[in-house]
Write an enzyme that holds these catalytic residues in place. Structure first.
Site, PDB file in Angstrom:
ATOM      1  N   HIS A  59      53.484  34.839 -14.337  1.00 29.95           N
ATOM      2  CA  HIS A  59      52.645  34.687 -13.030  1.00 29.95           C
ATOM      3  C   HIS A  59      52.405  36.187 -12.273  1.00 29.95           C
ATOM      4  CE1 HIS A  59      53.375  30.090 -12.764  1.00 29.95           C
ATOM      5  NE2 HIS A  59      52.766  30.483 -13.808  1.00 29.95           N
ATOM      6  N   GLU A  61      53.189  37.472  -9.650  1.00 26.93           N
ATOM      7  CA  GLU A  61      54.417  37.656  -8.981  1.00 26.93           C
ATOM      8  C   GLU A  61      55.637  38.058  -9.919  1.00 26.93           C
ATOM      9  OE1 GLU A  61      52.738  34.157  -6.662  1.00 26.93           O
ATOM     10  OE2 GLU A  61      52.788  34.696  -8.479  1.00 26.93           O
ATOM     11  N   CYS A  95      53.871  29.636  -6.626  1.00 32.78           N
ATOM     12  CA  CYS A  95      54.342  28.473  -7.128  1.00 32.78           C
ATOM     13  C   CYS A  95      55.674  28.011  -6.810  1.00 32.78           C
ATOM     14  CB  CYS A  95      54.098  28.458  -8.620  1.00 32.78           C
ATOM     15  SG  CYS A  95      55.021  29.360  -9.547  1.00 32.78           S
ATOM     16  N   CYS A  98      57.938  30.911  -8.624  1.00 29.73           N
ATOM     17  CA  CYS A  98      57.818  32.100  -7.945  1.00 29.73           C
ATOM     18  C   CYS A  98      58.606  32.023  -6.790  1.00 29.73           C
ATOM     19  CB  CYS A  98      56.313  32.625  -8.006  1.00 29.73           C
ATOM     20  SG  CYS A  98      55.849  33.016  -9.675  1.00 29.73           S
TER      21      CYS A  98
END
EC number: 3.5.4.33
Length: 175
Positions: A59, A61, A95, A98
């Protein structure tokens, strides 16, 4: 989540995060982009790279976290000190995965665009950022709503198109 007080600084960093999200969309990824800012300097930036890398953890992040670690090593900085002073600017609410990483790294502040109603870790699904969870790092502040409509439109654009990386359907048709 706190209401967002829009400043020129937030506009500047979020504009760059949205550029990262657009780049993700242009490359067949879910359009999420982020910047990690330390002392008014970008020390990590990322966009989703899940499809490109065939790695579901890549992701935006997580990509940015890896860059911060590299930056710390190259600049002889202690990563724990740096992460504790970073502001994360991201186009979509982090999410749960993360948000957990951000909490463990003790990142104090996250500014995001739209809520993540399916997987959000800053209150939309779970409040990883603010709940009392023993032995899981430090709570962090989330400020959401910056150009949420723009972030949603990018997501809608992605989900309207065909995803060539999606697995083939295993549903059998009745004969």
């Amino acid at each position: 989540m706190e209401p967002l007080q829009i400043t020129e600084e937030i506009q500047n960093w979020m504009h760059k995060a949205f550029q990262m999200a657009q780049d993700a969309l242009n490359n067949g990824e879910v359009p999420v982009g982020c910047l990690m800012v330390y002392g008014n300097q970008v020390v990590g930036k990322g966009r989703n790279e899940v499809n490109e890398t065939k790695n579901a953890t890549q992701h935006a992040e997580m990509v940015a976290i890896d860059q911060v670690l590299d930056w710390c090593e190259m600049n002889s900085k202690k990563s724990t000190d740096v992460f504790e002073n970073i502001v994360l600017y991201v186009t979509v609410e982090p999410c749960i995965m993360c948000a957990g990483a951000l909490r463990l790294l003790k990142i104090p502040l996250v500014v995001y665009g739209c809520r993540n109603e399916r997987f959000g870790g800053c209150g939309s699904v779970l409040n990883v950022s603010g709940d009392d969870i023993p032995d899981t790092g430090t709570k962090f502040k989330c400020i959401g709503g910056y150009q949420a409509e723009k972030a949603i439109e990018l997501l809608k654009t992605f989900y309207k198109q065909e995803n060539p990386n999606a697995p083939k359907s295993k549903v059998r048709k009745k004969e």
